[in-house]
Write a protein that holds these residues in place. Sequence first.
Motif, PDB file in Angstrom:
ATOM      1  N   VAL A  14       0.848  -1.191   0.000  1.00 46.67           N
ATOM      2  CA  VAL A  14       0.000   0.000   0.000  1.00 46.67           C
ATOM      3  C   VAL A  14       0.884   1.243   0.000  1.00 46.67           C
ATOM      4  O   VAL A  14       1.903   1.291   0.695  1.00 46.67           O
ATOM      5  CB  VAL A  14      -0.927   0.014   1.233  1.00 46.67           C
ATOM      6  CG1 VAL A  14      -1.792   1.259   1.245  1.00 46.67           C
ATOM      7  CG2 VAL A  14      -1.795  -1.236   1.266  1.00 46.67           C
ATOM      8  N   GLU A  15       0.507   2.241  -0.798  1.00 50.87           N
ATOM      9  CA  GLU A  15       1.214   3.517  -0.821  1.00 50.87           C
ATOM     10  C   GLU A  15       0.184   4.649  -0.811  1.00 50.87           C
ATOM     11  O   GLU A  15      -1.017   4.413  -0.995  1.00 50.87           O
ATOM     12  CB  GLU A  15       2.070   3.647  -2.087  1.00 50.87           C
ATOM     13  CG  GLU A  15       3.276   2.744  -2.145  1.00 50.87           C
ATOM     14  CD  GLU A  15       4.196   3.126  -3.297  1.00 50.87           C
ATOM     15  OE1 GLU A  15       4.300   4.341  -3.592  1.00 50.87           O
ATOM     16  OE2 GLU A  15       4.793   2.221  -3.901  1.00 50.87           O
ATOM     17  N   PHE A  16       0.670   5.858  -0.608  1.00 54.57           N
ATOM     18  CA  PHE A  16      -0.218   6.998  -0.759  1.00 54.57           C
ATOM     19  C   PHE A  16      -0.748   7.029  -2.191  1.00 54.57           C
ATOM     20  O   PHE A  16      -0.017   6.790  -3.146  1.00 54.57           O
ATOM     21  CB  PHE A  16       0.493   8.305  -0.422  1.00 54.57           C
ATOM     22  CG  PHE A  16       0.757   8.487   1.049  1.00 54.57           C
ATOM     23  CD1 PHE A  16      -0.291   8.423   1.967  1.00 54.57           C
ATOM     24  CD2 PHE A  16       2.044   8.709   1.520  1.00 54.57           C
ATOM     25  CE1 PHE A  16      -0.057   8.593   3.318  1.00 54.57           C
ATOM     26  CE2 PHE A  16       2.284   8.872   2.873  1.00 54.57           C
ATOM     27  CZ  PHE A  16       1.224   8.807   3.779  1.00 54.57           C
ATOM     28  N   GLU A  17      -2.014   7.338  -2.314  1.00 57.81           N
ATOM     29  CA  GLU A  17      -2.666   7.323  -3.613  1.00 57.81           C
ATOM     30  C   GLU A  17      -1.941   8.209  -4.621  1.00 57.81           C
ATOM     31  O   GLU A  17      -1.735   7.821  -5.773  1.00 57.81           O
ATOM     32  CB  GLU A  17      -4.121   7.784  -3.456  1.00 57.81           C
ATOM     33  CG  GLU A  17      -4.911   7.824  -4.746  1.00 57.81           C
ATOM     34  CD  GLU A  17      -6.309   8.380  -4.515  1.00 57.81           C
ATOM     35  OE1 GLU A  17      -7.248   7.866  -5.139  1.00 57.81           O
ATOM     36  OE2 GLU A  17      -6.446   9.330  -3.718  1.00 57.81           O
ATOM     37  N   GLU A  18      -1.536   9.404  -4.182  1.00 59.27           N
ATOM     38  CA  GLU A  18      -0.907  10.340  -5.108  1.00 59.27           C
ATOM     39  C   GLU A  18       0.405   9.797  -5.660  1.00 59.27           C
ATOM     40  O   GLU A  18       0.804  10.131  -6.784  1.00 59.27           O
ATOM     41  CB  GLU A  18      -0.660  11.682  -4.414  1.00 59.27           C
ATOM     42  CG  GLU A  18       0.238  11.587  -3.194  1.00 59.27           C
ATOM     43  CD  GLU A  18       0.336  12.910  -2.447  1.00 59.27           C
ATOM     44  OE1 GLU A  18      -0.414  13.837  -2.803  1.00 59.27           O
ATOM     45  OE2 GLU A  18       1.148  13.000  -1.513  1.00 59.27           O
ATOM     46  N   SER A  19       1.061   8.949  -4.883  1.00 62.41           N
ATOM     47  CA  SER A  19       2.312   8.359  -5.342  1.00 62.41           C
ATOM     48  C   SER A  19       2.055   7.295  -6.411  1.00 62.41           C
ATOM     49  O   SER A  19       2.699   7.262  -7.459  1.00 62.41           O
ATOM     50  CB  SER A  19       3.075   7.746  -4.173  1.00 62.41           C
ATOM     51  OG  SER A  19       4.243   7.080  -4.621  1.00 62.41           O
ATOM     52  N   LEU A  20       1.084   6.414  -6.147  1.00 64.38           N
ATOM     53  CA  LEU A  20       0.793   5.351  -7.105  1.00 64.38           C
ATOM     54  C   LEU A  20       0.174   5.891  -8.384  1.00 64.38           C
ATOM     55  O   LEU A  20       0.309   5.276  -9.449  1.00 64.38           O
ATOM     56  CB  LEU A  20      -0.149   4.315  -6.479  1.00 64.38           C
ATOM     57  CG  LEU A  20       0.504   3.287  -5.559  1.00 64.38           C
ATOM     58  CD1 LEU A  20      -0.557   2.385  -4.938  1.00 64.38           C
ATOM     59  CD2 LEU A  20       1.522   2.447  -6.315  1.00 64.38           C
ATOM     60  N   LEU A  21      -0.516   7.025  -8.296  1.00 66.33           N
ATOM     61  CA  LEU A  21      -1.188   7.567  -9.469  1.00 66.33           C
ATOM     62  C   LEU A  21      -0.343   8.581 -10.226  1.00 66.33           C
ATOM     63  O   LEU A  21      -0.788   9.139 -11.224  1.00 66.33           O
ATOM     64  CB  LEU A  21      -2.511   8.220  -9.067  1.00 66.33           C
ATOM     65  CG  LEU A  21      -3.571   7.285  -8.486  1.00 66.33           C
ATOM     66  CD1 LEU A  21      -4.842   8.050  -8.169  1.00 66.33           C
ATOM     67  CD2 LEU A  21      -3.865   6.145  -9.458  1.00 66.33           C
ATOM     68  N   ALA A  22       0.877   8.831  -9.762  1.00 64.50           N
ATOM     69  CA  ALA A  22       1.742   9.799 -10.434  1.00 64.50           C
ATOM     70  C   ALA A  22       2.102   9.290 -11.826  1.00 64.50           C
ATOM     71  O   ALA A  22       2.218   8.092 -12.073  1.00 64.50           O
ATOM     72  CB  ALA A  22       3.009  10.030  -9.612  1.00 64.50           C
ATOM     73  N   ALA A  23       2.292  10.230 -12.733  1.00 62.52           N
ATOM     74  CA  ALA A  23       2.741   9.941 -14.101  1.00 62.52           C
ATOM     75  C   ALA A  23       1.869   8.870 -14.746  1.00 62.52           C
ATOM     76  O   ALA A  23       0.663   8.994 -14.810  1.00 62.52           O
ATOM     77  CB  ALA A  23       4.214   9.524 -14.072  1.00 62.52           C
ATOM     78  N   SER A  24       2.494   7.756 -15.184  1.00 63.31           N
ATOM     79  CA  SER A  24       1.771   6.733 -15.938  1.00 63.31           C
ATOM     80  C   SER A  24       0.784   5.961 -15.084  1.00 63.31           C
ATOM     81  O   SER A  24      -0.071   5.241 -15.608  1.00 63.31           O
ATOM     82  CB  SER A  24       2.773   5.752 -16.575  1.00 63.31           C
ATOM     83  OG  SER A  24       3.640   6.417 -17.455  1.00 63.31           O
ATOM     84  N   GLY A  25       0.869   6.080 -13.762  1.00 62.82           N
ATOM     85  CA  GLY A  25      -0.039   5.358 -12.884  1.00 62.82           C
ATOM     86  C   GLY A  25      -1.491   5.766 -13.041  1.00 62.82           C
ATOM     87  O   GLY A  25      -2.402   5.030 -12.651  1.00 62.82           O
ATOM     88  N   LYS A  26      -1.735   6.946 -13.627  1.00 65.99           N
ATOM     89  CA  LYS A  26      -3.110   7.404 -13.821  1.00 65.99           C
ATOM     90  C   LYS A  26      -3.905   6.443 -14.690  1.00 65.99           C
ATOM     91  O   LYS A  26      -5.126   6.337 -14.559  1.00 65.99           O
ATOM     92  CB  LYS A  26      -3.101   8.801 -14.447  1.00 65.99           C
ATOM     93  CG  LYS A  26      -2.493   9.872 -13.547  1.00 65.99           C
ATOM     94  CD  LYS A  26      -2.424  11.217 -14.243  1.00 65.99           C
ATOM     95  CE  LYS A  26      -1.761  12.271 -13.348  1.00 65.99           C
ATOM     96  NZ  LYS A  26      -1.629  13.574 -14.045  1.00 65.99           N
ATOM     97  N   SER A  27      -3.217   5.721 -15.586  1.00 68.70           N
ATOM     98  CA  SER A  27      -3.915   4.789 -16.462  1.00 68.70           C
ATOM     99  C   SER A  27      -4.467   3.595 -15.697  1.00 68.70           C
ATOM    100  O   SER A  27      -5.319   2.873 -16.209  1.00 68.70           O
ATOM    101  CB  SER A  27      -2.968   4.296 -17.566  1.00 68.70           C
ATOM    102  OG  SER A  27      -1.884   3.560 -17.007  1.00 68.70           O
TER     103      SER A  27
END
Length: 393
Positions: A51-64
Motif C-alpha cells: 500500500v502507498e499513498f494514492e498520489e504516489s501510485l497515481l503519479a505519471a503513468s499510474g493514472k492509467s
Amino acid sequence: MTAQNHVPRALLPEGLRDDLPPWAEHEAQMTDRLMKAVSQYGYERVAPPLVEFEESLLAASGKSQADAMFRVLDPASQKMMAVRSDMTLQVARIATDRLGGQVRPLRLSYAGHVLRVKGTQLRPSRQFRQAGVELIGSDELAGDIEVILLAAESLKGLGIEGLSVDLVSPTLVMALAEQLELTDEEAKNAQHALDAKDAAALLEFPPEARALLGEVMNAAGSAHQVLPRLESLDLKGNAAEKRDRLVSLARSLLSQGGDLVVTIDAGEMRGFEYQTGIGFAFFAQSGHGELGRGGRYLVERSDGTKESAVGFSMYLDSLLRAAPKPQPIPRLYLPFGTEPSECRRLRDIGWRTVQGLCPTDDNFESARTQGCSHVYDKGVATSLTDDEPIEQE
C-alpha cells in the motif's frame, strides 16, 4: 447467531481464493526459480510496499491504472492510500527516487501480490502474484533484446514449452498519422480501426491513408511473413524509425531466440497504452491467454527529467496453468519416539518428515492417514505403495 445472518466462514469475495496444497507451494517455488534466473543476469531484487499513498501510485503513468486500484484512508496521516494493482510503476519510483543516484542502466527485479478492483474474462482473479524485471536508464535496442530473451529463458526454465512472443509497436500508428497529416480525431479513429482489425472503418480515409493503414493492419502474423511487408512500407521520418526498430528487434530474436516463435502485430496498441516503444506479450501452447507482457516506457525522475526503461511482468496464475503440474513430494512418517537426532539427520539428507505425536498400533496406517508416502521402520524408509525398503545412510 440466527440462521438468517449466518455467513459461511469459507465464503470469500468474488475473484479471491485460498491457495491450497500443493499449489501454494508450487507457485512459491516457481516464483523463487524465476527470481533466481533473473538474478543470474544481474537483476537485483526490490520489495515495495503493498500500500502507498494514492498520489504516489497515481503519479505519471499510474493514472492509467486508477480505476483498477482499491483505496483506503490511512488513520495515521488521514491521507488516502491505494493498494497496488501493478508493481512496475512502484519499481520505477524506487529506481528514480531511492536509487536515483546509482549508475545506469539499473537492473531491478521484483515479486509480490497485486490486487485489482475487477478481474477480466481471461484472468477472473483479482489478487495474484506478479514477478518481473525492469532495466532502467538505457534506450538501446540491446536492452529490449536482453529483457525478452531473459523472459523466454526464465519461462523455459519452468518447463513451459511452445513459447511465442508477440511484438507490437504502440506508437507506430500515431507516427504514421503524422506522416499522413491526419487530424487528432482521424488518428484516433485509425488506431481504433487497427486495434479492432476493422478494414471497413478504413474506408472513411483518403486513398493514400487507407492504403498505408491497410498495409499496417495486414502486417500481423509470423515474423517470417510480416517482416518483408513491413520493410516494403513507404514510411518516412519518425514512422520509419519506429518500423526499423521493430524490424531489427524481430530479426535479432529470430537469430538468437532458439525455438522461440516470434509474431508481430504492427498496428496493435490496446493494452500497451502507456508504453513509448515496442511492447510484447508471451504465450504458450499449453496455456490460456498471456503468460506475461512488457515493453518500453518512460519514467520521470524527481527533477522532472525522463529516462527510458524496458521490462516485463509475469503472472503466476497463468504460469501455473501452463507449467507442468506439481509432482507428489515424498513424505516420511516418523513413529512416535523416534530420536530427535535421527529425525534431524533424515531431514538433513532431504526427507520431508511427519512426526507421530502419540504411540499407535499400526504406523503404516497412521502414515497413510497423514498423507505420507513412506514409513521409517527399523532404520529404513519403506514405501507405502511398493513396500521396498530404502536404506538410510
